[in-house]
Design a protein around this motif. Sequence first.
Motif, short mmCIF file in Angstrom:
data_model
loop_
_atom_site.label_atom_id
_atom_site.label_comp_id
_atom_site.label_asym_id
_atom_site.label_seq_id
_atom_site.Cartn_x
_atom_site.Cartn_y
_atom_site.Cartn_z
N ALA A 98 0.85 -1.20 0.00
CA ALA A 98 0.00 0.00 0.00
C ALA A 98 0.87 1.24 0.00
O ALA A 98 2.00 1.23 0.50
N LEU A 99 0.33 2.29 -0.59
CA LEU A 99 0.98 3.60 -0.54
C LEU A 99 0.00 4.55 0.15
O LEU A 99 -1.12 4.75 -0.34
N LEU A 100 0.42 5.06 1.28
CA LEU A 100 -0.42 6.01 2.02
C LEU A 100 -0.01 7.40 1.55
O LEU A 100 1.09 7.87 1.83
N VAL A 101 -0.90 8.03 0.79
CA VAL A 101 -0.52 9.22 0.03
C VAL A 101 -0.91 10.50 0.77
O VAL A 101 -2.04 10.64 1.25
N ALA A 102 0.03 11.43 0.84
CA ALA A 102 -0.24 12.75 1.43
C ALA A 102 -0.56 13.73 0.30
O ALA A 102 0.19 13.83 -0.68
N TRP A 103 -1.69 14.43 0.46
CA TRP A 103 -2.14 15.36 -0.59
C TRP A 103 -2.01 16.82 -0.17
O TRP A 103 -2.15 17.71 -1.00
N THR A 104 -1.77 17.06 1.10
CA THR A 104 -1.63 18.43 1.58
C THR A 104 -0.36 18.52 2.44
O THR A 104 0.10 17.49 2.96
N PRO A 105 0.17 19.72 2.63
CA PRO A 105 1.34 19.84 3.51
C PRO A 105 1.05 19.31 4.93
O PRO A 105 1.93 18.73 5.56
N GLU A 106 -0.20 19.50 5.39
CA GLU A 106 -0.53 19.00 6.73
C GLU A 106 -0.43 17.48 6.76
O GLU A 106 0.12 16.90 7.70
N GLN A 107 -0.99 16.85 5.72
CA GLN A 107 -0.92 15.38 5.68
C GLN A 107 0.53 14.92 5.55
O GLN A 107 0.94 13.94 6.17
N GLU A 110 2.18 14.66 8.70
CA GLU A 110 1.77 13.55 9.57
C GLU A 110 2.50 12.25 9.25
O GLU A 110 2.47 11.30 10.04
N LEU A 111 3.13 12.18 8.09
CA LEU A 111 3.75 10.91 7.68
C LEU A 111 4.81 10.40 8.67
O LEU A 111 4.82 9.19 8.97
N PRO A 112 5.68 11.29 9.20
CA PRO A 112 6.67 10.75 10.15
C PRO A 112 6.02 10.08 11.37
O PRO A 112 6.48 9.04 11.83
N ALA A 113 4.94 10.67 11.85
CA ALA A 113 4.27 10.09 13.03
C ALA A 113 3.63 8.75 12.67
O ALA A 113 3.64 7.80 13.48
N ILE A 114 3.08 8.66 11.46
CA ILE A 114 2.46 7.39 11.04
C ILE A 114 3.55 6.32 10.86
O ILE A 114 3.38 5.17 11.26
N GLU A 115 4.68 6.76 10.34
CA GLU A 115 5.80 5.82 10.16
C GLU A 115 6.28 5.32 11.52
O GLU A 115 6.50 4.12 11.72
N ASP A 116 6.37 6.24 12.47
CA ASP A 116 6.81 5.87 13.82
C ASP A 116 5.81 4.92 14.47
O ASP A 116 6.17 3.92 15.09
N LYS A 117 4.51 5.22 14.25
CA LYS A 117 3.46 4.36 14.80
C LYS A 117 3.56 2.94 14.22
O LYS A 117 3.44 1.94 14.93
N ALA A 118 3.80 2.88 12.92
CA ALA A 118 3.91 1.56 12.27
C ALA A 118 5.04 0.76 12.92
O ALA A 118 4.88 -0.42 13.24
N ARG A 119 6.18 1.43 13.14
CA ARG A 119 7.31 0.71 13.74
C ARG A 119 6.95 0.26 15.15
O ARG A 119 7.31 -0.85 15.57
N ARG A 120 6.24 1.12 15.90
CA ARG A 120 5.85 0.73 17.27
C ARG A 120 4.84 -0.41 17.23
O ARG A 120 4.70 -1.16 18.20
N ASN A 121 4.13 -0.56 16.13
CA ASN A 121 3.21 -1.69 15.98
C ASN A 121 3.91 -2.93 15.43
O ASN A 121 3.27 -3.93 15.11
#
Length: 486
Positions: A98-107, A110-121
């Motif tokens: 899957a590719l989790l796509v960011a479409w705005t600067p805000e999104q 958020e990618l680093p936090a999602i990446e960190d969450k994935a690693r913690r999972n």
Amino acid sequence: MTGAAETGDGLPADVAIIGAGVVGTAIARALACQDVSCVLIDAANDVGTGTSKANTAILHTGFDTVPGSLESRLLRRGSVLLADYARRAGIPVERTGALLVAWTPEQQGELPAIEDKARRNGVTDVRRVGTSELYRREPHLGPGALGALEIPGESIICPWTTSLAYATQALAAGARLRLRSRVTGIRAGTAEHQVVTGTGVVRCRWVVNAAGLHSDTIDAMMGGGAFTICPRRGELIVFDKLARPLLTSILLPVPTARTKGVLVAPTVYGNVLLGPTAEDIPDRGDVATTGPGLASLMDAGRRILPGLVAEEVTATYAGLRAATADRDYQIRVDPARRYACVAGIRSTGLSASLGIAEHVTVLLADAGLRLGDRPEPDPPVMPYIGQAGTRPYQDAARIAADPEYGRIACHCERVTRGEIRDALAAPLPPADLDGLRRRTRVLNGRCQGFYCAATVAALFGGGAPAAAAAVRPAAAERPPAEAEPA
Ligand SMILES: Cc1cc2nc3c(=O)[nH]c(=O)nc-3n(C[C@H](O)[C@H](O)[C@H](O)COP(=O)(O)OP(=O)(O)OC[C@H]3O[C@@H](n4cnc5c(N)ncnc54)[C@H](O)[C@@H]3O)c2cc1C
């Protein structure tokens, strides 16, 4: 099946499992394979007819769950178990990533936090993908994407074969299946419980509540009442197979606190899915799609993959998430009441099913349920209905041995008479044409039965005149079909 005796010697069954969705069938499989006498009860005429048949059909890794939650643990474990089980049982799975796509600067932020969450999972193989690589890999993506997170382990799976495989294995291991039996009450006792159904009373020592959208009602029957299910409807659109070359991976949005958001994903049947919406509704049976819901999906699809919305729509459907006020799974075992509640399995139950079943089995054993110690039997080998592997119509040796595999009944989905015959003769045969559809893909293609319904219904046993009534109206006579092919 009626009558009180649940075992050959007239004793109550060890366990009655209420709900034969993917969760209940997984639990029945796990217990029956451990020599526990079980009765699997469902109000419907088949297994897997609730939320388990109408979802997004993704085998999630659990990268975006709440770290430390029960869902995170069971999803992580379940997805690994199911990937292996599917390979052995012939359940169609494709590891598309899957590719989790960011479409705005805000999104994008958020990618680093999602990446960190994935690693913690425990999902450690995620990685950031820049814009040029993203468009190289997904050239049909709409303009304006700023980057993505790649989750290589996300896969697509056949949800129908999954419940069927679990139930087939449970039956082979000695479980009993009691369909068309809505549970209307439970007389809880000290020696045994009596589960009152529309087809009689089931005697058992333990009750497992896997009733999905109605798990709070069953919980109340067992003296609980600690939670309420709030159905959250998800509508989806299935696009024609001609749309399949538009993408290679599952295209995920950046999730919000409330929902994973609208995604675009291939299906193992060679179609493309767009959805789901997320709408809280009062009616637990309302799986209708709506004009506004489908329009909002088309808007989202136009942004994500503009070419998609120009393709033909094969079908639309909706499924209901069994949401509760608590975000996490509601799984607990009460040894005093000999009761297991397996509820709130909202958005990830297909992927987590084997992890949930393993967890519930351990909890029940800790609470006093006696398990046998026979080695786990091999899974059944299910008829393969995916698009990526070899189907019977493509298999010259198989056709030479049995010409019925060369006689196509459903041309859109290339389903042969041999496969229909086999489904009807299986240990868990379909009760109606919808059940046949989930086992073979008949009536599921772009004509939605317009051309093959009479043949299929005659093969099913209803005869040609029954076909028109038994099958949905032809595609030409109605707006996008109401169905639930994932
Ligand atoms: C839109 C949407 C998308 C989703 N996408 C995914 C995904 O991509 N991947 C994933 O892993 N998960 C996904 N899910 C979640 C997944 O589908 C569910 O978590 C899972 O199907 C729940 O299974 P279940 O067995 O608990 O419930 P169900 O499948 O609903 O089964 C419950 C069963 O209980 C029976 N029952 C209820 N009351 C009674 C009664 N009184 N007597 C007898 N029987 C009764 C019902 O008939 C039903 O068969 C999605 C869900 C939705 C709605």
